[in-house]
Every structure is written in C-alpha cells, then in structure tokens.
Design an enzyme around this catalytic site. Structure first.
Site, PDB file in Angstrom:
ATOM      1  CG  HIS A  93      -1.987  -8.014  -3.696  1.00 63.81           C
ATOM      2  ND1 HIS A  93      -1.841  -7.235  -4.511  1.00 63.81           N
ATOM      3  CD2 HIS A  93      -3.023  -9.093  -4.418  1.00 63.81           C
ATOM      4  CE1 HIS A  93      -2.346  -7.384  -5.325  1.00 63.81           C
ATOM      5  NE2 HIS A  93      -3.426  -8.113  -5.366  1.00 63.81           N
ATOM      6  CG  ASP A 140       0.855  -5.223  -4.017  1.00 63.69           C
ATOM      7  OD1 ASP A 140       1.673  -6.674  -3.555  1.00 63.69           O
ATOM      8  OD2 ASP A 140      -0.130  -5.356  -4.140  1.00 63.69           O
ATOM      9  CB  SER A 227      -3.759  -8.757  -8.355  1.00 63.13           C
ATOM     10  OG  SER A 227      -4.961  -8.488  -8.034  1.00 63.13           O
TER      11      SER A 227
END
Length: 279
Positions: A93, A140, A227
């Site tokens: 992402h 992911d 992230s």
C-alpha cells in the site's frame, strides 16, 4: 465511528513534514478518502509507548521516500526492511501507485536529518500480484530492487508462522508532537489469529496477516509513518522479520490491535522474485 475512514487514515503511511496531500497519495489512500474533522482528537498517530532506536539496534530499518528537494526527513513517507544487500521489503500500500523512479531509500542513520543518511535510487519494483485478495489489505508486501547495494546488515525472514510472546516494531511515525527525526521502537504483545479475527470481523485474512498490540489496555502500537516497516522477534542473535506494518483502526486503542503482513506466508513468493532479479 466511521471505521472505513478511520482505516484510511491509519493507512496514511506518514504524512511527513512538507509532504501534505502528496504523502497521502504515496500511502495508497483512495483519492476519495476523506479525513474526518475530528481525526486529531480521535486517536494518536505514532509509534506509541516506545523510545528512540539506538545506533545499530535495527541496521536493516530504512526509510522510503520520494526523490527531489528537501531533507530525507521531509521526503520520507514509509518504512522498509533490508532483506538482501540491494533489496528492501515494504508494504504494497506504500507503493502500489508508484514506479521505481518515484522512490528512494534512506539508510545508514536512524536520524533522518543526519549527514550520514545514504540516499539510494530504486531500479525496479514488484508489488504482490495477489495484493488485496482474498480481502482488502491481504498480501500487503512489495519489493524494491535498489540501484546499488547498501552497506547494511539484512534481516532474515521468518519462514514458518508461529505464536509469539512479544514482538518489536519500529519507524518514523508521528509521536503526537510531530514526526520524529529519529526512529522510534516499541514492544508489542502478539495477538492470536482468533483474537485478531474477533477484533476485525470479516476483515482479517489469518493466512497473510498477524496482529500485535495490547488488546485490553492499548497504549503500544505502530501507526502513520510506520507503514511498510518491520515487526520483529525480540533483539537477539537470531532476530527475524515476522511482519510488515500494514493497517488497523486507530492507533494503540484497546480492542484494535495493529495488523501486519505475515512474512512467513510470503516467503516463497519473495524468493521467487529475488531469483528472477538475480537471473
């Protein structure tokens, strides 16, 4: 609580100083995702409950950013882990809307304002082909092939799913008082697949995700700006990369653990991409 919007905010992987709306786009948030007016008062956005990473603690921890003007601190928007001398593992992402030329990696220092930071171009990019399947945020992960090798110790990848006690995660996410120039780290309790699925009904793919956090009390977590970064076994000679900072609702809230891509499930696919690059 609008959980969909809150998820999108959590997935905003590091709205670092000077990046503003561009950083949100980098993080993979949908163009129509709106930030709730009460977001700042709703939850904290940081590596929560931790402290400064020390020199040499996580030599494989790197920042992911955009090329151009400004310091690495101003351009960083995600984290990553060096898994080979010229390969970084990060979250899909963080880079799904990018091409290699859009990306650089910052290594060599835990302080992104340090003169010791090394900036390295990205030569190739691979986003997991099954990202977002079978549920949103599944698989992911993404790999960055660097234009030149780093003088950095890689971290080994977990190869089998396991139950853990405590894990460690790190990154440059917001501390609640602004984004730190020095990476932060924190210990987070492992959360079983059963409890993870109960926290996020119908949203967790236990095969490709794992959870960590204090379910009862909250207070420790990764969040925006972290992230793509690592969640690891505790420090030691055999420290391994267990997961990739991925998503969650809020940050460090009781009942809402952080969700991480589970590296053991991606191991074979990662090795296949690395073999192709080497060939």
């Amino acid at each position: 609580m609008d959980r969909t919007r809150k998820q999108a905010i959590r997935l905003g992987a590091g709205v670092a100083a000077g990046l503003g709306a561009a950083a949100i786009a980098w993080a993979g948030i949908a163009a129509n995702a709106e930030e709730p007016a009460d977001a700042k008062g709703d939850f904290e956005t940081m590596i929560i409950g931790g402290g400064d990473v020390t020199d040499g603690q996580y030599p494989w921890l790197v920042g992911l950013g955009s090329p151009g003007e400004g310091t690495p601190y101003e351009r960083q928007f995600c984290g990553g882990s060096v898994i080979a001398e010229d390969v970084v593992l990060t979250a899909a992402h963080c880079v799904e809307e990018s091409v290699a030329e859009d990306l650089v990696v910052f290594s060599g220092a835990i302080d992104l304002e340090s003169e010791d930071v090394v900036e390295t171009a990205v030569a190739d990019l691979h986003v997991a082909e099954d990202y977002n399947a079978p549920v949103a945020m599944s698989n992911d992960w993404a790999l960055l092939k660097l234009a030149e090798p780093l003088d950095v110790e890689p971290i080994a990848l977990a190869t089998e799913p396991e139950e853990y006690d405590l894990l460690e995660t790190a990154g440059w996410g917001d501390t609640g008082e602004g984004f730190p120039t020095t990476a932060q780290w924190v210990e987070v309790p492992f959360v079983s697949d059963e409890d993870c699925e109960a926290a996020y009904p119908d949203e967790v793919d236990a095969q490709t995700m794992l959870c960590a956090g204090d379910l009862e009390n909250g207070g420790v977590d990764s969040c925006q700006g972290d992230s793509g970064g690592p969640i690891m076994t505790p420090a030691g000679e055999e420290q391994v990369l267990v997961g990739i900072v991925s998503w969650g609702y809020g940050c460090a809230e009781a009942g809402n653990p952080g969700v991480y891509g589970e590296v053991a499930d991606f191991n074979d696919a990662i090795e296949e991409v690395l073999a192709g690059w080497e060939g």
